[in-house]
Design a protein around this motif. Structure first.
Motif, PDB file in Angstrom:
ATOM      1  N   ILE A  51       0.863  -1.180   0.000  1.00  0.00           N
ATOM      2  CA  ILE A  51       0.000   0.000   0.000  1.00  0.00           C
ATOM      3  C   ILE A  51       0.902   1.234   0.000  1.00  0.00           C
ATOM      4  O   ILE A  51       1.658   1.457   0.947  1.00  0.00           O
ATOM      5  CB  ILE A  51      -0.913   0.018   1.238  1.00  0.00           C
ATOM      6  N   VAL A  52       0.839   2.012  -1.077  1.00  0.00           N
ATOM      7  CA  VAL A  52       1.682   3.201  -1.208  1.00  0.00           C
ATOM      8  C   VAL A  52       0.777   4.434  -1.206  1.00  0.00           C
ATOM      9  O   VAL A  52      -0.026   4.609  -2.129  1.00  0.00           O
ATOM     10  CB  VAL A  52       2.532   3.158  -2.495  1.00  0.00           C
ATOM     11  N   PRO A  53       0.879   5.287  -0.176  1.00  0.00           N
ATOM     12  CA  PRO A  53       0.077   6.511  -0.150  1.00  0.00           C
ATOM     13  C   PRO A  53       0.462   7.448  -1.301  1.00  0.00           C
ATOM     14  O   PRO A  53       1.612   7.455  -1.755  1.00  0.00           O
ATOM     15  CB  PRO A  53       0.429   7.151   1.190  1.00  0.00           C
ATOM     16  N   ALA A  54      -0.479   8.249  -1.759  1.00  0.00           N
ATOM     17  CA  ALA A  54      -0.209   9.190  -2.851  1.00  0.00           C
ATOM     18  C   ALA A  54       0.866  10.200  -2.478  1.00  0.00           C
ATOM     19  O   ALA A  54       1.526  10.747  -3.350  1.00  0.00           O
ATOM     20  CB  ALA A  54      -1.495   9.914  -3.233  1.00  0.00           C
ATOM     21  N   THR A  55       1.069  10.423  -1.222  1.00  0.00           N
ATOM     22  CA  THR A  55       2.049  11.416  -0.763  1.00  0.00           C
ATOM     23  C   THR A  55       3.449  10.842  -0.578  1.00  0.00           C
ATOM     24  O   THR A  55       4.366  11.565  -0.206  1.00  0.00           O
ATOM     25  CB  THR A  55       1.598  12.026   0.574  1.00  0.00           C
ATOM     26  N   TYR A  56       3.628   9.540  -0.842  1.00  0.00           N
ATOM     27  CA  TYR A  56       4.933   8.915  -0.615  1.00  0.00           C
ATOM     28  C   TYR A  56       5.719   8.807  -1.916  1.00  0.00           C
ATOM     29  O   TYR A  56       5.156   8.387  -2.914  1.00  0.00           O
ATOM     30  CB  TYR A  56       4.749   7.514  -0.006  1.00  0.00           C
ATOM     31  N   PRO A  57       6.979   9.174  -1.984  1.00  0.00           N
ATOM     32  CA  PRO A  57       7.892   9.595  -0.931  1.00  0.00           C
ATOM     33  C   PRO A  57       7.973  11.115  -0.734  1.00  0.00           C
ATOM     34  O   PRO A  57       8.851  11.585  -0.027  1.00  0.00           O
ATOM     35  CB  PRO A  57       9.228   9.049  -1.405  1.00  0.00           C
ATOM     36  N   VAL A  78      14.857  -1.038  -3.139  1.00  0.00           N
ATOM     37  CA  VAL A  78      14.305  -0.004  -4.019  1.00  0.00           C
ATOM     38  C   VAL A  78      13.067   0.518  -3.302  1.00  0.00           C
ATOM     39  O   VAL A  78      12.177  -0.254  -2.946  1.00  0.00           O
ATOM     40  CB  VAL A  78      13.920  -0.556  -5.410  1.00  0.00           C
ATOM     41  N   ALA A  79      13.008   1.807  -3.084  1.00  0.00           N
ATOM     42  CA  ALA A  79      11.875   2.399  -2.365  1.00  0.00           C
ATOM     43  C   ALA A  79      10.627   2.452  -3.240  1.00  0.00           C
ATOM     44  O   ALA A  79      10.728   2.643  -4.445  1.00  0.00           O
ATOM     45  CB  ALA A  79      12.246   3.802  -1.897  1.00  0.00           C
ATOM     46  N   PRO A  80       9.463   2.318  -2.622  1.00  0.00           N
ATOM     47  CA  PRO A  80       8.215   2.483  -3.379  1.00  0.00           C
ATOM     48  C   PRO A  80       7.970   3.954  -3.684  1.00  0.00           C
ATOM     49  O   PRO A  80       8.581   4.834  -3.071  1.00  0.00           O
ATOM     50  CB  PRO A  80       7.151   1.931  -2.427  1.00  0.00           C
ATOM     51  N   ALA A  81       7.066   4.219  -4.624  1.00  0.00           N
ATOM     52  CA  ALA A  81       6.737   5.611  -4.970  1.00  0.00           C
ATOM     53  C   ALA A  81       5.377   5.676  -5.639  1.00  0.00           C
ATOM     54  O   ALA A  81       5.012   4.806  -6.431  1.00  0.00           O
ATOM     55  CB  ALA A  81       7.795   6.186  -5.905  1.00  0.00           C
ATOM     56  N   ALA A  82       4.629   6.727  -5.323  1.00  0.00           N
ATOM     57  CA  ALA A  82       3.363   6.996  -5.993  1.00  0.00           C
ATOM     58  C   ALA A  82       3.652   7.475  -7.415  1.00  0.00           C
ATOM     59  O   ALA A  82       4.742   7.970  -7.712  1.00  0.00           O
ATOM     60  CB  ALA A  82       2.584   8.068  -5.231  1.00  0.00           C
ATOM     61  N   ALA A  83       2.679   7.319  -8.301  1.00  0.00           N
ATOM     62  CA  ALA A  83       2.806   7.851  -9.665  1.00  0.00           C
ATOM     63  C   ALA A  83       2.724   9.372  -9.598  1.00  0.00           C
ATOM     64  O   ALA A  83       2.010   9.931  -8.769  1.00  0.00           O
ATOM     65  CB  ALA A  83       1.695   7.299 -10.548  1.00  0.00           C
TER      66      ALA A  83
END
Length: 171
Positions: A51-57, A78-83
């Motif tokens: 689950i990746v919040p839209a505000t991350y990173p 590798v860090a996750p990231a929102a589009a």
């Protein structure tokens, strides 16, 4: 305002005044795809989610969640990231981003996005989590899209990346 006038030959004519606002065409540029980061499923679970919040990173909190998965560390981290989607359009006009679907572009096959889980962040619409914003005085805006990705069983791990399909409409 309309006026009714009797014209020659007994015909009536009506004059109507109207106005229209012509909006400049909107354009979009996908700057960054959604990434679950480097993750692997736990144990023998058939699937796991990230689950990746839209505000991350962009903002560190809230942090991503990893039900039945775990982020990979070390050399595979590798860090996750929102589009991230950058938009241009009519200065000061409101818009809505319509995400229609997602396509997997990298990582172990079989990942899907839970479409109903999409989250949104636009600095011009904060703090509301809605797929909309307002173009600034220069006609620029950015919107971030987060969500929940469902990963197929992968105890070795990979970096799954998803590309959104979307349109933009003026409000």
């Amino acid at each position: 305002m309309a006026s009714d006038v009797l014209a020659a030959g007994g015909r009536r004519s009506i004059s109507v005044s109207a106005s229209a606002t012509v909006l400049q065409p909107a354009s979009v540029a996908l700057v960054q795809n959604f990434s679950a980061g480097a993750t692997k499923t736990k144990g023998s679970n058939p699937t796991g989610t990230v689950i990746v919040p839209a505000t991350y990173p962009l903002f560190g909190s809230p942090a991503p969640g990893y039900p039945d998965t775990q982020p990979q560390g070390g050399a595979n981290a590798v860090a996750p990231a929102a589009a991230r989607i950058d938009l241009t359009g009519q200065p000061n006009a409101a818009f809505t981003l319509n995400v229609q679907g997602w396509t997997q572009v990298a990582g172990t096959a079989g990942a899907t996005m839970a479409l109903a889980s999409n989250t949104y962040y636009s600095p011009t619409n904060a703090p509301t989590n809605a797929p909309r914003g307002v173009f600034n005085a220069q006609g620029k805006a950015t919107i971030y899209v987060g969500g929940t990705i469902v990963l197929a069983r992968d105890p070795s791990g990979s970096t799954v990346t998803m590309k959104p399909t979307f349109t933009i409409t003026y409000n």
